[in-house]
Design a protein around this motif. Structure first.
Motif, PDB file in Angstrom:
ATOM      1  N   ARG A  67     -25.220  10.324  10.670  1.00 18.17           N
ATOM      2  CA  ARG A  67     -23.779  10.117  10.838  1.00 18.17           C
ATOM      3  C   ARG A  67     -23.037  10.243   9.507  1.00 18.17           C
ATOM      4  N   GLN A  68     -23.688   9.874   8.432  1.00 18.14           N
ATOM      5  CA  GLN A  68     -23.025   9.917   7.133  1.00 18.14           C
ATOM      6  C   GLN A  68     -23.346  11.178   6.324  1.00 18.14           C
ATOM      7  N   MET A  69     -24.565  11.711   6.427  1.00 15.61           N
ATOM      8  CA  MET A  69     -25.032  12.672   5.431  1.00 15.61           C
ATOM      9  C   MET A  69     -25.443  14.030   5.966  1.00 15.61           C
ATOM     10  N   SER A  70     -25.249  14.297   7.244  1.00 15.60           N
ATOM     11  CA  SER A  70     -25.667  15.577   7.813  1.00 15.60           C
ATOM     12  C   SER A  70     -24.574  16.635   7.682  1.00 15.60           C
ATOM     13  N   THR A  71     -24.963  17.820   7.218  1.00 17.94           N
ATOM     14  CA  THR A  71     -24.018  18.945   7.219  1.00 17.94           C
ATOM     15  C   THR A  71     -24.015  19.663   8.560  1.00 17.94           C
ATOM     16  N   TRP A  72     -24.973  19.312   9.418  1.00 17.32           N
ATOM     17  CA  TRP A  72     -25.021  19.907  10.761  1.00 17.32           C
ATOM     18  C   TRP A  72     -24.071  19.189  11.722  1.00 17.32           C
ATOM     19  N   LEU A  78     -20.056  13.282   5.237  1.00 14.33           N
ATOM     20  CA  LEU A  78     -20.266  14.363   4.272  1.00 14.33           C
ATOM     21  C   LEU A  78     -19.477  15.611   4.668  1.00 14.33           C
ATOM     22  N   SER A  79     -19.507  15.957   5.941  1.00 15.48           N
ATOM     23  CA  SER A  79     -18.759  17.129   6.404  1.00 15.48           C
ATOM     24  C   SER A  79     -17.261  16.941   6.217  1.00 15.48           C
ATOM     25  N   ARG A  80     -16.792  15.721   6.419  1.00 15.82           N
ATOM     26  CA  ARG A  80     -15.362  15.467   6.214  1.00 15.82           C
ATOM     27  C   ARG A  80     -14.980  15.650   4.744  1.00 15.82           C
ATOM     28  N   PHE A  81     -15.856  15.249   3.844  1.00 11.10           N
ATOM     29  CA  PHE A  81     -15.585  15.498   2.428  1.00 11.10           C
ATOM     30  C   PHE A  81     -15.549  17.001   2.151  1.00 11.10           C
ATOM     31  N   ASN A  82     -16.523  17.725   2.703  1.00 10.81           N
ATOM     32  CA  ASN A  82     -16.583  19.174   2.452  1.00 10.81           C
ATOM     33  C   ASN A  82     -15.347  19.907   2.973  1.00 10.81           C
ATOM     34  N   GLN A  83     -14.725  19.367   4.009  1.00 11.08           N
ATOM     35  CA  GLN A  83     -13.542  19.995   4.608  1.00 11.08           C
ATOM     36  C   GLN A  83     -12.230  19.484   4.010  1.00 11.08           C
ATOM     37  N   PRO A  91     -12.591   8.626   0.592  1.00  6.22           N
ATOM     38  CA  PRO A  91     -13.441   7.434   0.691  1.00  6.22           C
ATOM     39  C   PRO A  91     -14.795   7.800   1.297  1.00  6.22           C
ATOM     40  N   LEU A  92     -15.842   7.191   0.787  1.00  4.07           N
ATOM     41  CA  LEU A  92     -17.189   7.461   1.264  1.00  4.07           C
ATOM     42  C   LEU A  92     -17.873   6.155   1.657  1.00  4.07           C
ATOM     43  N   PRO A  93     -18.705   6.162   2.688  1.00  9.91           N
ATOM     44  CA  PRO A  93     -19.477   4.962   3.022  1.00  9.91           C
ATOM     45  C   PRO A  93     -20.381   4.565   1.853  1.00  9.91           C
ATOM     46  N   ARG A  94     -20.678   3.300   1.766  1.00  8.62           N
ATOM     47  CA  ARG A  94     -21.479   2.789   0.652  1.00  8.62           C
ATOM     48  C   ARG A  94     -22.837   3.475   0.569  1.00  8.62           C
ATOM     49  N   GLU A  95     -23.484   3.707   1.710  1.00 10.48           N
ATOM     50  CA  GLU A  95     -24.813   4.317   1.702  1.00 10.48           C
ATOM     51  C   GLU A  95     -24.743   5.767   1.203  1.00 10.48           C
ATOM     52  N   LEU A  96     -23.737   6.498   1.640  1.00 13.40           N
ATOM     53  CA  LEU A  96     -23.569   7.873   1.174  1.00 13.40           C
ATOM     54  C   LEU A  96     -23.307   7.910  -0.326  1.00 13.40           C
ATOM     55  N   MET A  97     -22.494   6.987  -0.814  1.00 10.08           N
ATOM     56  CA  MET A  97     -22.225   6.929  -2.244  1.00 10.08           C
ATOM     57  C   MET A  97     -23.500   6.653  -3.026  1.00 10.08           C
ATOM     58  N   GLY A 160     -15.180   2.283  -6.436  1.00 10.32           N
ATOM     59  CA  GLY A 160     -14.212   2.429  -5.356  1.00 10.32           C
ATOM     60  C   GLY A 160     -14.751   3.150  -4.141  1.00 10.32           C
ATOM     61  N   CYS A 161     -16.059   3.551  -4.186  1.00 13.09           N
ATOM     62  CA  CYS A 161     -16.699   4.283  -3.081  1.00 13.09           C
ATOM     63  C   CYS A 161     -15.855   5.479  -2.651  1.00 13.09           C
ATOM     64  N   ARG A 162     -15.543   6.346  -3.601  1.00 10.83           N
ATOM     65  CA  ARG A 162     -14.785   7.548  -3.287  1.00 10.83           C
ATOM     66  C   ARG A 162     -15.213   8.677  -4.221  1.00 10.83           C
TER      67      ARG A 162
END
Length: 338
Positions: A67-72, A78-83, A91-97, A160-162
């Protein structure tokens, strides 16, 4: 014939988890599919208890990583950041950061041999969510992708988790997220009071404790590339350690008689093409072992072995056409040989 196996024993055997399991305890297993591969958990369970009852918690950890780190997954964090638009702080979830911060640190340490921002190159070569390629990309396309594929363009604000999307950066954590998932499942088991287990996701493993017969979780590193002569495995007793491998054999395509590996050197934009064909790394953190195996493979035969030796990283270097029992070890791994 002399047994050519090499046996690896951790130098620091932490006492936690090494106690003899209670009478009647058995090894149980659960498993399934995740991240395009298989997962399994083997654990020592007291009599009258079921590992299956822990499946929801395990699958919850795996689902979180996807849910946090898949590009698929188009809707993943992660996909939302890429877009995201150029110049925007996302902002990024703590685990992804946590994973991204580790990956960026390793990118700086290896001068870009490992680069979480190399997703545009991964996609260009057909090893991402986009359709596979039948022919290599053009040199201008590679040059253009290299220009936007650099960890140095991404700014992190861990407190700041971003993270800042500078424009055109496509993060890809496929070289580190699977190891992180192994760590998360292991932490979930320990939180549930399970002291002895072996977690595996797509060949990345983490082990702790002993089985009811007091033997460790033995993992055989079979030859993963064509060898000559013997192909005896290296056996590792996993207690308080993780093991991860990266190889140029896992996903490939061929064109005009040339073989192209999924392992891309972000510094050049081209797949690795060296005699060094696989790297296996031991570390307490499977996340770090996962990323280090990729980084060392990209660094190549000489620079990779020098890097592992200088930093005390237990590593095994696989060479196509060389007997597995003759694969070189880093000094830190050789010190564990019994």
């Amino acid at each position: 014939m002399r047994d050519a196996r090499r046996v690896i024993i951790p130098l620091n055997l932490a006492p936690a988890g090494l106690e003899r399991p209670a009478p009647g305890a058995t090894v149980q297993m659960v498993g399934g599919r995740t991240m395009g591969t298989s997962w399994s958990v083997r654990a020592v369970m007291p009599a009258g208890t079921s590992l299956e009852s822990h499946r929801p918690g395990i699958e919850g950890e795996l689902d979180l990583v996807i849910r946090q780190m898949s590009t698929w997954e188009p809707g993943s964090a992660l996909s939302r950041f890429n877009q995201a638009p150029a110049g925007s702080w996302r902002p990024l979830p703590r685990e992804l950061m946590q994973v991204l911060d580790c990956g960026m640190g390793l990118a700086a340490e290896t001068k870009g041999a490992f680069d979480p921002a190399a997703g545009a190159l991964v996609n260009l070569w057909g090893f991402g969510p986009e359709p596979a390629r039948q022919l290599p990309p053009t040199e201008p396309a590679i040059t253009e992708a290299v220009a936007v594929s650099s960890w140095q363009r991404v700014r992190l604000d861990p407190a700041g988790c971003r993270a800042l999307q500078p424009g055109g950066v496509y993060l890809d954590l496929s070289g580190i997220a699977k190891g992180h998932a192994v760590d998360r499942v292991a932490a979930c088991l320990e939180a549930d009071g399970i002291a002895s287990y072996l977690v595996e996701i797509g060949g990345e493993l983490r082990g702790r404790g002993v089985k009811p017969d007091m033997t460790p979780w033995w993992v055989g590193l079979e030859a993963q590339v064509p060898t000559v002569g013997d192909s005896a495995p290296v056996l590792i007793a996993l207690h308080g350690l993780s093991v991860a491998s990266s190889g140029d054999h896992q996903r490939v395509f061929e064109a005009a008689g040339r073989r192209y590996s999924h392992t891309i050197d972000p510094r050049t934009g081209y797949p690795v093409d060296e005699k060094l064909s696989s790297v296996t790394v031991l570390d307490e953190s499977c996340m770090r072992a996962d990323a280090l195996a990729t980084a060392i493979l990209v660094l190549g035969e000489e620079a990779g072995q020098a890097y592992a030796a200088a930093r005390g990283i237990p590593s095994l270097f696989g060479f196509r056409g060389l007997p597995a029992s003759q694969w070189p070890m880093s000094p830190a791994l050789a010190a564990m040989v019994e």
